[in-house]
Design a protein around this motif. Structure first.
Motif, PDB file in Angstrom:
ATOM      1  N   MET A   1       0.850  -1.167   0.000  1.00 23.47           N
ATOM      2  CA  MET A   1       0.000   0.000   0.000  1.00 23.47           C
ATOM      3  C   MET A   1       0.898   1.233   0.000  1.00 23.47           C
ATOM      4  SD  MET A   1      -3.232   1.031   0.078  1.00 23.47           S
ATOM      5  CE  MET A   1      -4.128  -0.428   0.462  1.00 23.47           C
ATOM      6  N   PHE A   2       0.601   2.181  -0.879  1.00 22.48           N
ATOM      7  CA  PHE A   2       1.326   3.435  -0.962  1.00 22.48           C
ATOM      8  C   PHE A   2       0.394   4.564  -0.510  1.00 22.48           C
ATOM      9  CE2 PHE A   2       3.131   0.944  -4.567  1.00 22.48           C
ATOM     10  CZ  PHE A   2       4.399   0.777  -4.043  1.00 22.48           C
ATOM     11  N   THR A   3       0.974   5.586   0.107  1.00 20.49           N
ATOM     12  CA  THR A   3       0.217   6.746   0.559  1.00 20.49           C
ATOM     13  C   THR A   3       0.785   7.990  -0.099  1.00 20.49           C
ATOM     14  OG1 THR A   3      -0.157   5.704   2.705  1.00 20.49           O
ATOM     15  CG2 THR A   3      -0.521   8.073   2.574  1.00 20.49           C
ATOM     16  N   CYS A   4      -0.059   8.793  -0.704  1.00 20.30           N
ATOM     17  CA  CYS A   4       0.389  10.032  -1.318  1.00 20.30           C
ATOM     18  C   CYS A   4       0.958  10.933  -0.235  1.00 20.30           C
ATOM     19  CB  CYS A   4      -0.768  10.735  -2.032  1.00 20.30           C
ATOM     20  SG  CYS A   4      -0.252  12.313  -2.778  1.00 20.30           S
ATOM     21  N   SER A   8      -2.134  17.656   1.538  1.00 16.53           N
ATOM     22  CA  SER A   8      -3.566  17.908   1.373  1.00 16.53           C
ATOM     23  C   SER A   8      -4.291  16.731   0.723  1.00 16.53           C
ATOM     24  CB  SER A   8      -3.801  19.180   0.558  1.00 16.53           C
ATOM     25  OG  SER A   8      -3.269  19.017  -0.741  1.00 16.53           O
ATOM     26  N   CYS A   9      -3.565  15.714   0.267  1.00 18.64           N
ATOM     27  CA  CYS A   9      -4.192  14.570  -0.395  1.00 18.64           C
ATOM     28  C   CYS A   9      -4.209  13.352   0.540  1.00 18.64           C
ATOM     29  CB  CYS A   9      -3.457  14.238  -1.694  1.00 18.64           C
ATOM     30  SG  CYS A   9      -4.177  12.847  -2.611  1.00 18.64           S
ATOM     31  N   GLY A  10      -3.056  12.691   0.697  1.00 20.66           N
ATOM     32  CA  GLY A  10      -2.965  11.550   1.601  1.00 20.66           C
ATOM     33  C   GLY A  10      -3.694  10.296   1.133  1.00 20.66           C
ATOM     34  N   ALA A  11      -4.086  10.224  -0.134  1.00 18.97           N
ATOM     35  CA  ALA A  11      -4.818   9.053  -0.645  1.00 18.97           C
ATOM     36  C   ALA A  11      -3.933   7.806  -0.592  1.00 18.97           C
ATOM     37  CB  ALA A  11      -5.269   9.312  -2.076  1.00 18.97           C
ATOM     38  N   GLU A  12      -4.552   6.660  -0.386  1.00 20.74           N
ATOM     39  CA  GLU A  12      -3.832   5.392  -0.341  1.00 20.74           C
ATOM     40  C   GLU A  12      -4.095   4.608  -1.621  1.00 20.74           C
ATOM     41  OE1 GLU A  12      -4.717   3.308   3.254  1.00 20.74           O
ATOM     42  OE2 GLU A  12      -3.561   4.733   4.456  1.00 20.74           O
ATOM     43  N   TRP A  13      -3.026   3.964  -2.131  1.00 26.79           N
ATOM     44  CA  TRP A  13      -3.095   3.255  -3.400  1.00 26.79           C
ATOM     45  C   TRP A  13      -2.387   1.919  -3.308  1.00 26.79           C
ATOM     46  CZ3 TRP A  13      -6.270   5.825  -6.436  1.00 26.79           C
ATOM     47  CH2 TRP A  13      -6.384   7.194  -6.275  1.00 26.79           C
ATOM     48  N   ALA A  14      -2.919   0.923  -3.980  1.00 27.39           N
ATOM     49  CA  ALA A  14      -2.255  -0.373  -4.119  1.00 27.39           C
ATOM     50  C   ALA A  14      -1.294  -0.286  -5.310  1.00 27.39           C
ATOM     51  CB  ALA A  14      -3.289  -1.469  -4.368  1.00 27.39           C
ATOM     52  N   LEU A  15      -0.333  -1.185  -5.363  1.00 29.86           N
ATOM     53  CA  LEU A  15       0.624  -1.204  -6.472  1.00 29.86           C
ATOM     54  C   LEU A  15      -0.095  -1.266  -7.816  1.00 29.86           C
ATOM     55  CD1 LEU A  15       3.499  -1.314  -7.549  1.00 29.86           C
ATOM     56  CD2 LEU A  15       3.480  -3.784  -7.140  1.00 29.86           C
ATOM     57  N   SER A  16      -1.180  -2.002  -7.885  1.00 27.83           N
ATOM     58  CA  SER A  16      -1.918  -2.135  -9.148  1.00 27.83           C
ATOM     59  C   SER A  16      -2.620  -0.835  -9.563  1.00 27.83           C
ATOM     60  CB  SER A  16      -2.945  -3.263  -9.032  1.00 27.83           C
ATOM     61  OG  SER A  16      -3.878  -2.974  -7.999  1.00 27.83           O
ATOM     62  N   ASP A  17      -2.741   0.127  -8.649  1.00 23.20           N
ATOM     63  CA  ASP A  17      -3.406   1.399  -8.947  1.00 23.20           C
ATOM     64  C   ASP A  17      -2.465   2.456  -9.514  1.00 23.20           C
ATOM     65  OD1 ASP A  17      -5.828   0.444  -7.915  1.00 23.20           O
ATOM     66  OD2 ASP A  17      -5.312   1.111  -5.886  1.00 23.20           O
ATOM     67  N   VAL A  18      -1.147   2.242  -9.390  1.00 28.26           N
ATOM     68  CA  VAL A  18      -0.182   3.271  -9.776  1.00 28.26           C
ATOM     69  C   VAL A  18       0.741   2.775 -10.883  1.00 28.26           C
ATOM     70  CG1 VAL A  18      -0.236   4.378  -7.513  1.00 28.26           C
ATOM     71  CG2 VAL A  18       1.466   2.614  -7.966  1.00 28.26           C
ATOM     72  N   ASP A  19       1.331   3.731 -11.595  1.00 24.37           N
ATOM     73  CA  ASP A  19       2.286   3.440 -12.661  1.00 24.37           C
ATOM     74  C   ASP A  19       3.656   3.932 -12.200  1.00 24.37           C
ATOM     75  OD1 ASP A  19       3.491   2.915 -15.151  1.00 24.37           O
ATOM     76  OD2 ASP A  19       2.987   4.923 -15.882  1.00 24.37           O
ATOM     77  N   ILE A  20       4.556   2.995 -11.903  1.00 25.93           N
ATOM     78  CA  ILE A  20       5.887   3.357 -11.440  1.00 25.93           C
ATOM     79  C   ILE A  20       6.803   3.495 -12.644  1.00 25.93           C
ATOM     80  CG2 ILE A  20       7.874   2.582 -10.103  1.00 25.93           C
ATOM     81  CD1 ILE A  20       5.880   1.249  -8.184  1.00 25.93           C
ATOM     82  N   CYS A  31       0.558  10.411  -7.973  1.00 22.48           N
ATOM     83  CA  CYS A  31      -0.730  10.110  -7.342  1.00 22.48           C
ATOM     84  C   CYS A  31      -1.838  10.245  -8.388  1.00 22.48           C
ATOM     85  CB  CYS A  31      -0.977  11.072  -6.187  1.00 22.48           C
ATOM     86  SG  CYS A  31      -2.607  10.875  -5.419  1.00 22.48           S
ATOM     87  N   PRO A  32      -2.652   9.208  -8.573  1.00 23.57           N
ATOM     88  CA  PRO A  32      -3.745   9.285  -9.546  1.00 23.57           C
ATOM     89  C   PRO A  32      -4.774  10.370  -9.220  1.00 23.57           C
ATOM     90  CG  PRO A  32      -3.297   6.999  -8.983  1.00 23.57           C
ATOM     91  CD  PRO A  32      -2.507   7.844  -8.032  1.00 23.57           C
ATOM     92  N   ARG A  37       4.304  13.767  -7.033  1.00 23.03           N
ATOM     93  CA  ARG A  37       5.348  12.748  -7.183  1.00 23.03           C
ATOM     94  C   ARG A  37       5.563  12.043  -5.846  1.00 23.03           C
ATOM     95  NH1 ARG A  37       8.349  17.117  -9.915  1.00 23.03           N
ATOM     96  NH2 ARG A  37       8.257  16.671 -12.137  1.00 23.03           N
ATOM     97  N   ASN A  38       5.651  10.726  -5.894  1.00 19.79           N
ATOM     98  CA  ASN A  38       5.916   9.908  -4.717  1.00 19.79           C
ATOM     99  C   ASN A  38       7.012   8.926  -5.097  1.00 19.79           C
ATOM    100  OD1 ASN A  38       3.561  10.454  -2.637  1.00 19.79           O
ATOM    101  ND2 ASN A  38       2.696  10.528  -4.680  1.00 19.79           N
ATOM    102  N   TYR A  39       8.172   9.036  -4.455  1.00 19.76           N
ATOM    103  CA  TYR A  39       9.333   8.230  -4.820  1.00 19.76           C
ATOM    104  C   TYR A  39       9.276   6.840  -4.211  1.00 19.76           C
ATOM    105  CZ  TYR A  39      11.156  12.470  -6.792  1.00 19.76           C
ATOM    106  OH  TYR A  39      11.318  13.581  -7.573  1.00 19.76           O
ATOM    107  N   VAL A  40       9.825   5.872  -4.950  1.00 19.76           N
ATOM    108  CA  VAL A  40       9.869   4.478  -4.507  1.00 19.76           C
ATOM    109  C   VAL A  40      11.254   3.895  -4.792  1.00 19.76           C
ATOM    110  CG1 VAL A  40       7.388   4.092  -4.881  1.00 19.76           C
ATOM    111  CG2 VAL A  40       8.988   3.581  -6.711  1.00 19.76           C
ATOM    112  N   THR A  41      11.555   2.788  -4.128  1.00 21.51           N
ATOM    113  CA  THR A  41      12.763   2.024  -4.427  1.00 21.51           C
ATOM    114  C   THR A  41      12.325   0.637  -4.863  1.00 21.51           C
ATOM    115  OG1 THR A  41      12.969   1.344  -2.111  1.00 21.51           O
ATOM    116  CG2 THR A  41      14.262   3.256  -2.812  1.00 21.51           C
ATOM    117  N   ARG A  42      13.091   0.058  -5.774  1.00 19.68           N
ATOM    118  CA  ARG A  42      12.777  -1.268  -6.312  1.00 19.68           C
ATOM    119  C   ARG A  42      13.719  -2.284  -5.683  1.00 19.68           C
ATOM    120  NH1 ARG A  42      12.313  -1.228 -12.391  1.00 19.68           N
ATOM    121  NH2 ARG A  42      14.288  -0.190 -12.172  1.00 19.68           N
TER     122      ARG A  42
END
Length: 64
Positions: A1-4, A8-20, A31-32, A37-42
């Motif tokens: 689960m990812f959190t924006c 002011s947003c803070g929406a939560e998203w599953a990996l399937s909801d976002v395009d990395i 954030c959809p 921008r929300n950074y990730v590591t692989r």
């Protein structure tokens, strides 16, 4: 689960909801809902599966 990380947003998203992808500043997802921008590591597991963790150290606006 990812959190924006946009305060002011803070929406939560599953990996399937976002395009990395990489926009030249490292791996991130936008954030959809608000476009922040929300950074990730692989990481690659021993089984060869790719996993992603959200980077928490960067400020919400992505400045390094």
């Amino acid at each position: 689960m990812f959190t924006c990380r946009n305060q002011s947003c803070g929406a939560e998203w599953a990996l399937s909801d976002v395009d990395i992808h990489n926009e030249g500043q490292g791996l991130l997802f936008r954030c959809p809902m608000c476009g922040a921008r929300n950074y990730v590591t692989r990481h690659k597991t021993e089984e060869g599966e790719l996993t992603y963790d959200q980077v928490q150290e960067l400020p919400p606006n992505g400045k390094r």
